[in-house]
Design an enzyme around this catalytic site. Structure first.
Site, PDB file in Angstrom:
ATOM      1  N   GLY A   1       0.722  -1.076  -0.084  1.00 25.34           N
ATOM      2  CA  GLY A   1       0.058   0.076   0.051  1.00 25.34           C
ATOM      3  C   GLY A   1       0.917   1.219   0.033  1.00 25.34           C
ATOM      4  N   PHE A   2       2.238   1.029   0.611  1.00 17.17           N
ATOM      5  CA  PHE A   2       2.877   2.396   0.491  1.00 17.17           C
ATOM      6  C   PHE A   2       4.037   2.425  -0.522  1.00 17.17           C
ATOM      7  CE2 PHE A   2       1.567   1.155   4.653  1.00 17.17           C
ATOM      8  CZ  PHE A   2       0.653   2.109   5.012  1.00 17.17           C
ATOM      9  N   GLY A   3       4.262   1.512  -1.536  1.00 19.01           N
ATOM     10  CA  GLY A   3       5.034   1.403  -2.407  1.00 19.01           C
ATOM     11  C   GLY A   3       5.546   0.137  -3.301  1.00 19.01           C
TER      12      GLY A   3
ATOM     13  N   ASP B   1       6.694  -2.894  11.956  1.00 18.65           N
ATOM     14  CA  ASP B   1       6.252  -3.844  11.118  1.00 18.65           C
ATOM     15  C   ASP B   1       6.849  -5.142  11.219  1.00 18.65           C
ATOM     16  OD1 ASP B   1       4.301  -4.621   9.334  1.00 18.65           O
ATOM     17  OD2 ASP B   1       5.545  -3.862   7.615  1.00 18.65           O
TER      18      ASP B   1
ATOM     19  N   THR C   1       8.667  -2.803  -4.162  1.00 19.19           N
ATOM     20  CA  THR C   1      10.054  -3.094  -4.047  1.00 19.19           C
ATOM     21  C   THR C   1      10.616  -3.858  -5.258  1.00 19.19           C
ATOM     22  OG1 THR C   1       9.787  -3.336  -1.720  1.00 19.19           O
ATOM     23  CG2 THR C   1      11.779  -4.111  -2.351  1.00 19.19           C
TER      24      THR C   1
END
Length: 681
Positions: free
Chosen positions: A22-24, A142, A26
């Site tokens: 949800g945040f990026g 996390d 990899t």
């Protein structure tokens, strides 16, 4: 858009995607500036809002967190080094060391149980690297198997710090102050205080404890049963997990619901583990000295006897089994795990489920969506569902979420108002203002503000703006329950709901109104005539509470210490669907031994069953409207879904009696089908 094939900074050539969140995203990339083009990891972080203010604040946050990652990676060999961080085309990138190995999902496998010795060793390994992080004043936020890598040399490497993800969750108010829009973390591993945007060092300890329970039991985090206090504990796994008393106590403390009752950071947890098991730096488990052990067993009683037996076997096996794999060698379980320890104090399934209850079942992502929304300026949440579906229980938790953020909360149930207040708008709004002031522990100042020639709605607005909102410096969460009561008085309803909509619109421009957050609860469809621009029922966050699904019913069964076969669960759900009240009532009676499943299936749709009052109430409501009764009769008589008048279909759905299948409807469950097929004939 995928970045595969793109070269960033004319140096990092991306060739493979590792993951999307949800945040990026990899990726793996080649570093073209170094000999042999070594592999590195590129993280692409995405702010939710790309306006200039957000980007400016995100850049500062990005630089701050990058400095921390540089420091951590250079200071500890089990944290990836940060090679570069940069902004390119208004997008944020981190370049980190590639860890050659596998994450712990390859070791912690659903259905596979590890021994105590294996889990103890794993827990120690995680805590050792986490202790360094905590000593630097950093909360990871996390911790989960995906973010713990087993490097080729066997060492645990801690990756993917949650603080960096804040960049993708930032919001900014008009004063330029930044805040988070969502909690950073992963459901199941994230404790309650972290979900409420209040993470502690002990929040990471909770996550490590959950991983340990996963490894011991073979269960996923959301499958782990909880006791009457809503906590996970070792006593719930009697007969399925062999675990020593000391390790059980250690794990139980790691996952306490109250963060203040856990180990306060990884250093404290690691010290407790080492003292309990005398773990040497060579990762060997050595029994504690006999003197110390005898002191710890002086409490007497059953546990004392157990401890002495346990100590005897530890001494017996200490030389022959230096790794102290005692728990897997001698299967002795703690006497505290007997039936007496597992006694469950069942709750009457009537009314709302209290905040302290162990029997509240979440329906993701509804709770997290509501908690996120209520923290927004001028928030409006609309909760709709048939009666006894858990609306008030959810509303209570939304108010509690606000309270934990330091907000003031006011709860108002419209069924508590005398009928006379609904006969006149002025009387109604006066009752409304005084009731809210009382809930906020403020004195009644109605006389002061209810003066002059202004209309009732203007006076009510002034009361809120110049008194309530001005008096309280922080946001106010206002929970309005059972607003269906107002629907019965169309003239009052149309004016009152138009007022709520006006306040919501005003909150977009006036700072003082941004402090007001509304949560409105109703059961029925909104049939009163409201101008589309004057209705609060077509703005904000809409929440329609669904029935429990199969996994949620299984969870509730486990919390009542009921372990059914697949066929039994299916029979149960065929009869009752997933209606929370029907399900909770049945499980409550069965768990107390008042009835068994076979008997329930026989008598549930009859006057003999304990649903008789519930069913008769529905029958009475149907019989008041001949068209509604006729439509329901048509539904229960059919062998498959049928098409009925859409207005009647929505009314029946608001009563919880039917559910839609595209444009057709069917009976919500076999209970209703059998009962109404007989009584509407």
């Amino acid at each position: 858009m995928s970045l595969i094939g793109i070269t960033l900074r004319n140096r990092y050539q991306i060739f493979k995607q590792l993951g999307v969140g949800g945040f990026g995203e990899t990726y793996l990339a080649y570093d073209l500036d170094l000999p042999d083009y070594p592999t590195c990891v590129v993280k692409h972080l995405k702010p939710k809002n790309a306006n200039p203010t957000i980007l400016e604040i995100a850049q500062k946050k990005f630089d701050q967190e990058a400095k921390i990652l540089y420091k951590l990676g250079n200071a500890h060999p089990q944290i990836p080094q940060l090679f570069a961080h940069f902004l390119e085309n208004e997008k944020f990138y981190l370049v980190q060391e590639y860890v050659d190995g596998n994450n712990l999902t390859s070791e912690i496998i659903p259905g596979y149980r590890q021994s105590e010795a294996e889990v103890l060793k794993l827990t120690k390994e995680i805590l050792e690297v986490l202790a360094f992080v905590h000593q630097q004043g950093i909360i990871h936020r996390d911790i989960k198997p995906m973010n713990l890598m087993r490097r080729k040399d066997g060492k645990i490497v801690l990756i993917d710090f949650g603080a960096v993800k804040e960049i993708g969750a930032l919001q900014v108010n008009p004063q330029g102050e930044s805040s988070l829009t969502v909690a950073i973390g992963t459901p199941g591993y994230m404790p309650s205080e972290q979900q409420a945007l209040y993470p502690q060092f002990s929040s990471d300890i909770y996550a490590v404890g959950i991983i340990a329970f996963q490894a011991l039991t073979g269960l996923q985090p959301l499958q782990l049963p909880r006791n009457v206090n809503g906590e996970i504990c070792c006593a719930l796994f009697q007969g399925t997990v062999n675990i020593s008393l000391g390790f059980a106590e250690f794990l139980d403390k790691m996952v306490r619901y109250d963060y203040r009752q856990r180990y306060q950071d990884a250093t404290a947890a690691l010290q407790a583990l080492q003292q309990q098991f005398n773990i040497s730096q060579a990762q060997t488990l050595v029994p504690a000295p006999p003197t110390a052990r005898l002191i710890s067993s002086q409490s007497g009683g059953e546990a004392s006897i157990f401890q002495k037996i346990r100590l005897f076997f530890q001494d017996l096996f200490s030389e022959s089994t230096p790794d102290n794999s005692f728990a897997s060698t001698v299967a002795i379980t703690q006497p505290a795990f007997n039936s007496a320890a597992k006694q469950i104090h069942f709750e009457q399934p009537e009314g709302q489920v209290s905040l302290e209850s162990a029997f509240y079942i979440e329906r993701p992502p509804i709770e997290s969506d509501c908690y996120e929304e209520i923290l927004q300026s001028g928030a409006l949440i609309r909760i709709k569902a048939p009666r006894q579906m858990g609306k008030t229980s959810l509303l209570t938790r939304i108010l509690d979420c606000g309270t934990k953020q330091g907000y003031s909360a006011a709860y108002l149930n419209f069924q508590s108002a005398d009928a006379e207040f609904f006969t006149n708008l002025d009387k109604f709004l006066q009752w409304f203002c005084v009731s809210i002031a009382q809930e906020l522990n403020l004195p009644d100042k109605l006389r002061e503000y209810w003066q002059g020639v202004l209309g009732s709605k203007d006076k009510c607005t002034n009361y809120f703006q110049r008194y309530l909102l001005a008096e309280i410096p922080h946001p106010i969460v206002l929970g309005l329950d059972e607003v269906d009561q107002v629907f019965q008085y169309p003239q009052v309803a149309s004016e009152f709901f138009a007022l709520l909509r006006a306040w919501h619109e005003t909150s977009k421009n006036k700072e003082i109104w941004k402090k007001l957050r509304l949560a409105i609860v109703h059961s029925k469809e909104v049939y009163i005539p409201l101008n589309i621009n004057q209705s609060p029922f077509n703005v904000g966050l809409p929440i329609e509470l669904p029935e429990f699904n199969k996994l949620q019913v299984e969870d509730l069964l486990q919390r009542h210490d009921l372990h059914w076969h697949e066929v039994e669960i299916q029979q149960f759900m065929d009869m009752l669907g997933g209606h929370p009240y029907l399900v909770r009532k049945a499980i409550y009676e069965i768990a107390r031994g008042r009835i068994n499943l076979s008997q329930l299936l026989q008598i549930a749709p009859t006057e003999e069953g304990f649903y008789s009052d519930h069913l008769r109430r529905h029958l009475s409501n149907l019989q008041e409207d001949i068209n509604l009764a006729s439509a329901m009769k048509q539904v229960v008589a059919a062998s498959s879904s049928v098409r009925i008048d859409s207005g009647l279909a929505f009314k029946l759905r608001s009563m919880g009696l039917v559910k839609f299948q595209v444009n057709n409807v069917i009976s919500s469950c076999e209970l209703y089908r059998q009962y109404f097929d007989e009584h509407l004939g």
